[in-house]
Design a protein around this motif. Structure first.
Motif, short mmCIF file in Angstrom:
data_model
loop_
_atom_site.label_atom_id
_atom_site.label_comp_id
_atom_site.label_asym_id
_atom_site.label_seq_id
_atom_site.Cartn_x
_atom_site.Cartn_y
_atom_site.Cartn_z
N LEU A 1 10.13 -2.72 3.16
CA LEU A 1 9.19 -1.73 2.63
C LEU A 1 8.63 -2.21 1.29
O LEU A 1 7.42 -2.14 1.05
N ILE A 2 9.52 -2.70 0.42
CA ILE A 2 9.06 -3.24 -0.86
C ILE A 2 8.06 -4.37 -0.63
O ILE A 2 7.00 -4.43 -1.25
N TYR A 3 8.38 -5.28 0.30
CA TYR A 3 7.51 -6.43 0.55
C TYR A 3 6.16 -6.01 1.10
O TYR A 3 5.13 -6.61 0.77
N GLU A 4 6.15 -4.97 1.93
CA GLU A 4 4.88 -4.52 2.51
C GLU A 4 3.96 -3.93 1.45
O GLU A 4 2.73 -4.00 1.56
N LEU A 5 4.54 -3.38 0.40
CA LEU A 5 3.74 -2.79 -0.67
C LEU A 5 3.25 -3.82 -1.68
O LEU A 5 2.29 -3.58 -2.42
N LEU A 6 3.91 -4.97 -1.75
CA LEU A 6 3.61 -5.95 -2.80
C LEU A 6 2.15 -6.35 -2.90
O LEU A 6 1.62 -6.47 -4.02
N PRO A 7 1.43 -6.58 -1.79
CA PRO A 7 0.03 -7.00 -1.93
C PRO A 7 -0.85 -6.01 -2.66
O PRO A 7 -1.94 -6.36 -3.12
N THR A 8 -0.43 -4.75 -2.75
CA THR A 8 -1.26 -3.73 -3.41
C THR A 8 -0.88 -3.54 -4.87
O THR A 8 -1.43 -2.68 -5.54
N VAL A 9 0.06 -4.37 -5.35
CA VAL A 9 0.59 -4.19 -6.70
C VAL A 9 0.38 -5.45 -7.52
O VAL A 9 0.64 -6.56 -7.06
N GLY A 10 -0.09 -5.30 -8.76
CA GLY A 10 -0.25 -6.44 -9.65
C GLY A 10 0.74 -6.39 -10.79
O GLY A 10 1.46 -5.42 -10.99
N ARG B 1 6.14 -13.54 -3.23
CA ARG B 1 6.30 -12.91 -1.92
C ARG B 1 5.05 -12.13 -1.52
O ARG B 1 4.80 -11.92 -0.34
N ALA B 2 4.26 -11.71 -2.50
CA ALA B 2 3.11 -10.85 -2.22
C ALA B 2 2.11 -11.52 -1.30
O ALA B 2 1.57 -10.89 -0.38
N PHE B 3 1.83 -12.82 -1.53
CA PHE B 3 0.88 -13.53 -0.66
C PHE B 3 1.37 -13.55 0.78
O PHE B 3 0.61 -13.29 1.71
N ALA B 4 2.66 -13.85 0.95
CA ALA B 4 3.23 -13.89 2.30
C ALA B 4 3.14 -12.53 2.96
O ALA B 4 2.79 -12.41 4.15
N ALA B 5 3.44 -11.48 2.22
CA ALA B 5 3.39 -10.13 2.77
C ALA B 5 1.97 -9.74 3.17
O ALA B 5 1.75 -9.10 4.20
N GLU B 6 1.00 -10.14 2.35
CA GLU B 6 -0.39 -9.82 2.66
C GLU B 6 -0.86 -10.54 3.92
O GLU B 6 -1.53 -9.96 4.78
N LEU B 7 -0.47 -11.82 4.04
CA LEU B 7 -0.88 -12.59 5.22
C LEU B 7 -0.22 -12.04 6.48
O LEU B 7 -0.85 -11.96 7.54
N ALA C 1 10.82 -12.61 8.83
CA ALA C 1 10.88 -13.93 9.45
C ALA C 1 9.53 -14.64 9.31
O ALA C 1 9.47 -15.82 8.92
N ILE C 2 8.45 -13.93 9.61
CA ILE C 2 7.11 -14.52 9.47
C ILE C 2 6.81 -14.80 8.00
O ILE C 2 6.18 -15.81 7.65
N GLN C 3 7.26 -13.92 7.11
CA GLN C 3 7.06 -14.15 5.68
C GLN C 3 7.73 -15.44 5.23
O GLN C 3 7.19 -16.19 4.41
N ARG C 4 8.92 -15.72 5.77
CA ARG C 4 9.61 -16.96 5.43
C ARG C 4 8.79 -18.18 5.85
O ARG C 4 8.73 -19.18 5.13
N VAL C 5 8.17 -18.10 7.03
CA VAL C 5 7.33 -19.20 7.51
C VAL C 5 6.18 -19.43 6.54
O VAL C 5 5.87 -20.56 6.17
N VAL C 6 5.54 -18.34 6.14
CA VAL C 6 4.40 -18.44 5.22
C VAL C 6 4.84 -18.98 3.87
O VAL C 6 4.20 -19.87 3.29
N MET C 7 5.94 -18.47 3.33
CA MET C 7 6.40 -18.90 2.02
C MET C 7 6.80 -20.37 2.02
O MET C 7 6.49 -21.11 1.07
#
Length: 367
Positions: free
Chosen positions: A159-168, A177-183, A213-219
């Motif tokens: 849940l925290i990771y899903e919100l990260l792209p909307t937070v600066g 992690r924010a970039f991975a979550a956004e992608l 799991a997908i976030q790990r691939v992106v990161m």
């Protein structure tokens, strides 16, 4: 119009924020504060931030609060972007808080949602609770405070990771992690994505592939792989989306029988271990073959056909390491073993294909 007034204490903390503490009846709290659940609209746009309720936890709190000796010393944190006015009474921090609501509650519950809900279920007991009020400039700042406040608490990391792209303005470990979550969110909700609707997130609980799991691939790719250079381009995010989108389109095509209608319990292809191990295969094919399209990736992945055990059989990781297909787990040791096995086959195939292209040239006469 409904107006509430409370005697309060203002704390000297951040220069950018006003923080006050006051006591309010549960019935009053329900009128000026509410919980905004995390959700997405039909276009995938994120709204809200709170996780789903935990019924058992709420019931336990409610049962406790019904007792005559119950106390609730921990404050409920409520953030306001409008509707709150503060009148200072002296230099010691004493003040009057006025909360005005025209069309319903104006305060967002940032911390204490289970307590908040339990209090609403006490019709015969108007319990008085402490409120920590935070004035935020806008909703983006409100979300930022939610992430920072709850990141050290036992909230679901997804849940925290899903919100990260909307937070600066986050610490670097969260910013990375924010970039991975956004992608990943884009992969899950973009109409052109090969993984549309397949990734399990709080806003898509029906998904079968874990977002982490997908976030790990992106990161991994953004740090040491093909995305590292792509992200520096003006359209870097689009390039990164397209390469991973094309790769998993190829995975679905090459291993269609191991992918379609499967879950992590029935196929290691859509399991966290398989997803992350294949992420390393993507990097090898992108490097050795220059693969960017699903056709390019399919050519390299085809070397694995008949040599995998996604849904049945055994993995032959080594002469002394034979694994039943279900024994591969989402732990680093198994992910590394699976990735090394797959990469070894893909590398050998890429080398053989290059040699086949060069060999005919050796028979040409010298100029």
């Amino acid at each position: 119009m409904t107006t509430f007034k409370f005697q309060a204490i203002k704390a000297r903390q951040s220069d950018q924020h006003i923080v006050v503490s006051f006591a309010a009846l549960a019935s009053e709290l329900q009128q000026f504060a509410f919980i905004e659940r995390v959700a997405r609209d039909s276009n995938g746009k994120l709204s809200g931030f709170q996780r789903p309720q935990i019924a058992g936890h709420i019931r336990e709190i409610r049962d406790y609060l019904e007792k005559s000796e119950a106390i609730l010393p921990n404050p409920i944190v409520v953030a306001f972007t409008s509707g709150m006015e503060i009148e200072d009474l002296d230099d010691l921090g004493r003040c009057v808080v006025k909360i005005t609501s025209d069309d319903g509650p104006v305060g967002f519950v940032v911390d204490g949602q289970q307590r908040f809900t339990a209090l609403s279920q006490l019709p015969d007991k108007d319990f008085q609770v402490f409120i920590s009020g935070v004035v935020c400039e806008d909703e983006a700042e409100l979300r930022r405070q939610f992430v920072l406040i709850n990141n050290t608490r036992p909230l679901p990391k997804s849940l925290i990771y899903e919100l990260l792209p909307t937070v600066g303005g986050l610490p670097r470990r969260l910013g990375d992690r924010a970039f991975a979550a956004e992608l990943v969110a884009r992969l899950n909700f973009d109409a052109k994505s090969s993984l549309k609707g397949m990734i399990h997130q709080h806003t898509n609980p029906a998904g079968i592939i874990r977002d982490t799991a997908i976030q790990r691939v992106v990161m991994n790719s953004a740090t040491d792989g093909v995305m590292r250079e792509m992200i520096r381009e003006p359209n870097g995010e689009d390039l990164c989306f397209e390469v991973i989108n094309q790769f998993y389109a190829a995975v679905k095509y090459v291993f269609k029988d191991d992918w379609k209608d499967h879950t992590p319990k029935t196929s290691r292809l859509v399991h966290g271990a398989g997803i992350m191990a294949l992420g390393y295969v993507m990097e090898v094919l992108a490097l050795l073959d220059g693969a960017r399209t699903w056709q390019d990736f399919s050519k390299g992945l085809s070397s694995l056909v008949g040599k995998t055990a996604w849904t049945s059989g055994h993995w032959e990781f080594a002469s002394d390491d034979q694994r039943h297909w279900k024994s591969v787990q989402n732990v680093n040791r198994d992910i590394v073993s699976l990735a090394q096995y797959l990469i070894t086959i893909v590398r050998a195939d890429a080398k053989a294909r290059r040699a086949a292209l060069i060999e005919p040239l050796s028979g040409l006469p010298e100029a």
